[in-house]
Write an enzyme that holds these catalytic residues in place. Structure first.
Site, short mmCIF file in Angstrom:
data_model
loop_
_atom_site.label_atom_id
_atom_site.label_comp_id
_atom_site.label_asym_id
_atom_site.label_seq_id
_atom_site.Cartn_x
_atom_site.Cartn_y
_atom_site.Cartn_z
N SER A 116 -0.44 3.53 -4.80
CA SER A 116 -0.33 2.23 -5.79
C SER A 116 -0.21 0.85 -5.19
O SER A 116 -1.06 -0.18 -5.64
CB SER A 116 0.74 2.32 -6.51
OG SER A 116 2.00 2.14 -5.68
N ASP B 297 5.23 -1.42 1.26
CA ASP B 297 4.05 -1.13 1.09
C ASP B 297 2.66 -1.73 0.95
O ASP B 297 1.88 -1.58 1.26
CB ASP B 297 3.91 0.02 -0.27
CG ASP B 297 4.70 1.32 -0.15
OD1 ASP B 297 5.71 1.31 0.95
OD2 ASP B 297 4.66 2.41 -0.92
#
Length: 396
Positions: A145, A203
């Protein structure tokens, strides 16, 4: 600018998972399985998004989207805080129920939100087709994502002219300036908030800058000049709940503090020693001794994660199988199944790697030979975009 191509890497945790929740050091690294995006400007008065990995193909009228924006030009949309009112309008517009977290809905909301924010001060919203394809599996803890959010952020900011366009350069692949990367990262973090609610920011930082990042107590520090390491990445495909596994470790720490706190300290020491070893490999040149240290650290960390309570029979089978071939593995991420990484030193026998891959696949696992420490978000000329990716995206 009529079109542009960008890519961003996934991520995995080299050391420090779970201990990082308790204030210890974790090392996050870029994974050279990438997400690729192609943006094409059109004249259709429509916005198209094609996400073949998750069978999602949507289009909207740009004038209808314009109505969702605040009427006042003074109501600029922040790149650091989510606009709650706009999110509510988008959920209603896209037919996404409040509280829904399914992958397709979140990907659409993330894209629409960033599109409207980036072009909020445009008199007319631009027509475009955006197609995204990824080498990363979803829901495997590999930053899929975030790689998506980074690609969307970079592409839209380039199309808007907020950051430089790849067509201003002659090179085949291009990195943006540090200031531009920071802007890409800020918008990507907003996308991660939409998808995950309360992300750490690790991330999207890995997807933006690539390489190795040190994370401790909310502070993210890129490690400069570190080597690229070849690995075998394996997805056991055993589902797990990160939330439940984090809770399990916390319960064990509270129940057995005299046992578990030293384990967390030991995990922290491994992360720091790994960081030191990686720095030496860059400054002194990578030696067999360095690789031996990295292998020892992986073995020890895997045992620690078992003690913390996040192991799984599938991971134990994987570690035993690779060790029988002289290769060293550990879980990466939440554990309880999920993914593992196996270090492939330079002298690794290639036929042995092929045999290990075959045996792992016979167990029902997915395998990819790749590397960690890869570059972050990149722009590509059409000729430097991987031909297989171009072929896939050409269909949409």
């Amino acid at each position: 600018m009529q079109s542009l191509q960008v890519s961003a890497p996934g991520k995995c945790i080299l050391h420090g998972e779970h201990a990082v929740v308790h204030g210890k050091v974790a090392l996050a690294v870029s994974l050279n399985l990438r997400t690729f995006l192609r943006l094409q400007v059109t004249s259709t008065h429509e916005l198209h998004i094609n996400l073949p990995n998750i069978s999602t193909f949507m289009r909207w009228d740009t004038e209808a989207l314009k109505l969702l924006l605040p009427p006042s030009k003074d109501s600029s949309l922040s790149r650091t805080e989510l606009d709650v009112e706009l999110m509510k309008k988008l959920r209603d517009f896209a037919g996404v129920a409040e509280g829904s977290t399914d992958t397709r809905s979140m990907a659409v909301l993330c894209f629409l939100y960033m599109y409207l924010c980036v072009f909020s001060d445009s008199q007319v919203l631009p027509s475009m087709t955006v197609s995204v394809w990824s080498e990363l599996p979803t829901g495997a803890g590999l930053g899929s994502s975030a790689a998506y959010s980074v690609c969307v952020s970079a592409a839209l900011l380039s199309a808007r002219g907020t950051i430089s366009s790849p067509h201003t350069h002659q090179e085949e692949t291009v990195r943006w300036t540090e200031e531009e990367l920071e802007l890409i990262n800020q918008w990507a973090y907003q996308g991660e908030k939409i998808i995950h609610g309360n992300p750490s920011g690790v991330d999207n930082a890995v997807g933006t800058w690539g390489g190795f990042l040190r994370y401790q107590a909310g502070k993210i520090t890129p490690l400069s000049r570190v080597p690229t390491l070849r690995i075998l990445l394996t997805n056991t495909k055993v589902p797990r709940s990160t939330k439940l596994l984090v809770s399990r470790v916390k319960d064990n720490v509270n129940k057995y503090p005299t046992v578990m706190v030293p384990v967390l300290e030991s995990v922290d020491a491994i992360s720091r020693l790994c960081e030191q070893t990686l720095a030496e490999m860059t400054t002194q040149g990578a030696s067999a001794e360095h690789y031996s240290t990295l292998e020892d650290l992986m073995d020890m960390n895997q045992h620690q994660l078992d003690v913390l309570g996040v192991g799984h029979p599938s991971l134990s089978a994987l570690c035993q199988l690779t060790l029988a071939r002289g290769l060293h593995s550990k879980l990466t991420g939440a554990g309880g199944g999920g993914c593992a990484i196996t270090l492939l030193p330079p002298e690794t026998d290639e036929s042995g790697v092929r045999e290990v891959e075959q045996e792992l696949r016979r167990l029902g696992f997915d395998c990819w030979e790749t590397s960690i420490g890869a570059p972050g978000v990149l722009t590509h000329s059409p000729s430097s975009f991987p031909p297989n990716v171009s072929a896939i995206l050409a269909e949409y």
